[in-house]
Scaffold this motif. Structure first.
Motif, PDB file in Angstrom:
ATOM      1  N   ASP A  22       0.763  -1.186  -0.064  1.00 32.00           N
ATOM      2  CA  ASP A  22      -0.042   0.117  -0.048  1.00 32.00           C
ATOM      3  C   ASP A  22       0.747   1.397  -0.047  1.00 32.00           C
ATOM      4  O   ASP A  22       0.302   2.335  -0.427  1.00 32.00           O
ATOM      5  CB  ASP A  22      -0.743  -0.106   1.258  1.00 32.00           C
ATOM      6  N   ARG A  23       2.244   1.112   0.602  1.00 28.78           N
ATOM      7  CA  ARG A  23       3.044   2.414   0.493  1.00 28.78           C
ATOM      8  C   ARG A  23       3.588   2.754  -1.004  1.00 28.78           C
ATOM      9  O   ARG A  23       4.043   3.608  -1.192  1.00 28.78           O
ATOM     10  CB  ARG A  23       4.197   2.271   1.595  1.00 28.78           C
ATOM     11  N   ASP A  24       3.430   1.638  -1.871  1.00 27.37           N
ATOM     12  CA  ASP A  24       3.989   1.775  -3.116  1.00 27.37           C
ATOM     13  C   ASP A  24       3.043   2.544  -4.069  1.00 27.37           C
ATOM     14  O   ASP A  24       1.878   2.143  -4.373  1.00 27.37           O
ATOM     15  CB  ASP A  24       4.417   0.411  -3.552  1.00 27.37           C
ATOM     16  N   PRO A  25       3.165   3.891  -4.447  1.00 23.36           N
ATOM     17  CA  PRO A  25       2.225   4.738  -5.021  1.00 23.36           C
ATOM     18  C   PRO A  25       1.715   4.210  -6.252  1.00 23.36           C
ATOM     19  O   PRO A  25       0.491   4.121  -6.549  1.00 23.36           O
ATOM     20  CB  PRO A  25       2.876   5.954  -5.292  1.00 23.36           C
TER      21      PRO A  25
ATOM     22  N   ARG B  23      -0.474   1.181  -5.592  1.00 23.20           N
ATOM     23  CA  ARG B  23      -1.624   1.485  -5.020  1.00 23.20           C
ATOM     24  C   ARG B  23      -2.648   1.866  -6.156  1.00 23.20           C
ATOM     25  O   ARG B  23      -3.850   1.792  -6.042  1.00 23.20           O
ATOM     26  CB  ARG B  23      -1.373   2.626  -3.961  1.00 23.20           C
TER      27      ARG B  23
ATOM     28  N   ALA C  51      -3.942  -1.100  -7.919  1.00 25.81           N
ATOM     29  CA  ALA C  51      -4.962  -1.820  -7.106  1.00 25.81           C
ATOM     30  C   ALA C  51      -6.128  -1.154  -7.002  1.00 25.81           C
ATOM     31  O   ALA C  51      -7.088  -1.727  -7.008  1.00 25.81           O
ATOM     32  CB  ALA C  51      -4.399  -1.970  -5.518  1.00 25.81           C
ATOM     33  N   ARG C  52      -6.118   0.309  -7.076  1.00 26.88           N
ATOM     34  CA  ARG C  52      -7.432   1.007  -6.785  1.00 26.88           C
ATOM     35  C   ARG C  52      -8.161   0.759  -8.252  1.00 26.88           C
ATOM     36  O   ARG C  52      -9.517   0.728  -8.084  1.00 26.88           O
ATOM     37  CB  ARG C  52      -6.976   2.519  -6.531  1.00 26.88           C
TER      38      ARG C  52
ATOM     39  N   ILE D 230      -2.279  -7.198  -9.048  1.00 31.90           N
ATOM     40  CA  ILE D 230      -1.543  -6.524  -8.310  1.00 31.90           C
ATOM     41  C   ILE D 230      -0.318  -7.086  -7.605  1.00 31.90           C
ATOM     42  O   ILE D 230       0.884  -6.268  -7.412  1.00 31.90           O
ATOM     43  CB  ILE D 230      -2.531  -6.320  -6.975  1.00 31.90           C
TER      44      ILE D 230
ATOM     45  N   TRP E  95      -8.557  -9.036  -1.814  1.00 33.79           N
ATOM     46  CA  TRP E  95      -7.596  -8.790  -0.889  1.00 33.79           C
ATOM     47  C   TRP E  95      -7.023  -9.985  -0.124  1.00 33.79           C
ATOM     48  O   TRP E  95      -5.824 -10.221   0.042  1.00 33.79           O
ATOM     49  CB  TRP E  95      -7.740  -7.557   0.010  1.00 33.79           C
TER      50      TRP E  95
END
Lengths: 330, 330
Positions: free
Chosen positions: A291-294, A297, A300-301, A321, B279
């Motif tokens: 989640d910290r990898d822009p 992320r 994934a979104r 992902i 997830w």
């Protein structure tokens, strides 16, 4: 806080100093990277402290069931018996209400100032996951500090109980007299976890109702296989206000631990919990890193939107992902 | 199987060819890397097929409760009503017994050969996780093939039910007449999931016992908050052997879906399931990747031993494992 300070903190905790324990738990709850490192050192040191195994007991019940009074009365009784009692709270509502810190402190007026007790206010952190995740570390700290009874309190709304059940040895559910139709508000799934159901407020005009509730709960439990090989859940009526039957509650708790100890289940339970906890934390840390990898992320979104819209299969989205996250690193 | 073959397979599935569906599900269950890629393509194609939303129904009950007969009788009834019924099984015992494939086929003699039904034998794969993980993809394939009722059967021993509950819309628990003391063998946690409890074998000498069991189950359910905002779990007596009340079972199922549709909960449920599924699969794939790295695996094994021995805190072990896995990749 430097490593030297971690050492000072550790020594304070080991000799039972409550202020040190409080500071240690705050450190453990922190998300700051430097704090994480120090917390890791502190917990590692505390794990090494040799003490008799403490009794880790989860305690839940919906608001209004008299949980604080129950803990206060039971806790004071235990202190008189020579125990040292710590009370940690996992309260998912604290994020909403802005923290029930004061609430807890004032609710357990006697216990929170008693020598031999440490009452930790509800954490004021935002995410439940984070709070519950750190609770096992907080237990380890409390144990290193000599608390031999560790109560972990939750509010019984179902979000945190399964996680708590995974870190305690025994799970106690507080209910109040009243039939199912009057709605206990007990979330489905929580009764399943209970090793002991206490029907509280079994005094005065509610005494008869408490008897009926006890029978109802027993019947409900009888329909299901016991959760543990060496223990069938018990249902005890009690009153935290008058103190009625609190001794029976405690003797039932001790009987539970005797059975678990004798059957070897306690050892197995602890080992399995530790293992499970470790791997759950691995999962959590991996997802957090992802989640910290822009770029990941964003990917994934967009895939999640496709999944929600029914145009992308969840399995395919997941593979993409993970590929996006891991492949550039190889 | 080349991509061209995936296309052929997809077309077979879309026009309702059972052999294609069977081959497709086998592909989805495979762990071979080239199969995974083809499975992903196939599932992606099937997700795109526009069909009315099917009814995904989980069905569980301990061995001996008459599950196969129940599915057979209910399934044949649904086919006569014009439905197309697929039956998938998640059977954790198949790994032990070497596969209950023949068992399933022979148990549902009529249904397994009926036009309009597809009965998938229990998977013979070793790991439950893997099987259950692929079941959602299998459902997607069956739906693309025109099956509008998708039954997912489990054996009710508690290992797979929560995963199945996360991929179906409704969960049905089969019980038999008999009080709790005679031990239903229903694992705690499973009754919690039930939207509908069917007390089967409610015929002949067991009719009275079935009435009592129904009351007991209702009382047990009443003690707990309903799992869904728009539905209170129902308990229906029925007999798969005589066919008694199977129409009521089905009308209750339809009422459930009407309520969920009307309240908008069905849409929300599906979206939430898909998201959760995605997830969970991400977690699974990350852990699998971590496990494939020999150095990380060795490190995890040694830390796990420390955790089990009580010398390493689970949180600290987890951080070290994840660092070991991710850091060299940065």
């Amino acid at each position: 806080m430097a490593t030297a300070t971690v050492q000072t903190l550790f020594e304070g905790i080991r000799r039972g100093d409550r202020a040190s324990l409080a500071r240690g738990i705050t450190l453990v709850e922190s998300t700051r990277a430097d704090h994480r490192q120090q917390a890791r050192e502190l917990v590692a040191a505390c794990v090494g402290v040799e003490r008799p195994r403490s009794l880790r007991i989860g305690l839940t019940g919906t608001p209004g069931v008299g949980k604080s009074t129950f803990i206060e009365t039971l806790g004071m009784m235990l202190i008189r018996k020579g125990h040292r009692v710590s009370v940690l709270a996992v309260d998912p509502s604290s994020a909403r209400s802005g923290g029930s810190i004061l609430g807890d402190k004032t609710r357990m007026q006697e216990l929170s100032v008693a020598e031999g007790a440490y009452v930790r206010p509800s954490p004021s952190r935002g995410t439940l996951g984070g709070v519950a995740r750190n609770t096992l570390d907080s237990i380890i700290l409390a144990e290193a500090s000599g608390y031999d009874v560790c109560l972990v309190e939750t509010v019984g709304v179902g979000q945190s109980e399964t996680m708590v059940a995974d870190m305690v040895d025994m799970f106690v559910l507080l209910m109040q007299p009243g039939s199912g139709d009057e709605l206990q508000g007990v979330k489905r799934g929580i009764m399943e976890l209970a090793d002991l159901v206490v029907v509280n407020k079994a005094d005065g005009p509610l005494e008869l109702a408490a008897k009926l509730t006890r029978t109802e709960v027993l019947n409900a439990l009888h329909l299901m296989l016991p959760r543990r090989p060496s223990w069938t859940p018990k249902v005890v009526r009690a009153s935290a206000t008058t103190g009625h039957n609190l001794d029976r509650v405690w003797s039932t708790v001790l009987r539970f631990f005797d059975e678990l100890r004798a059957s070897g289940e306690w050892d197995k339970l602890r080992a399995e919990q530790q293992r499970k906890w470790m791997w759950r934390e691995v999962s959590h840390l991996l997802l957090a890193a992802l989640d910290r990898d822009p770029a990941v992320r964003a990917c994934a979104r967009s895939l999640e939107a496709g999944v929600l819209g029914g145009t992308v299969a969840p399995s395919a989205a997941a593979e993409q992902i993970v590929d996006r996250f891991l492949v550039p690193r190889r």
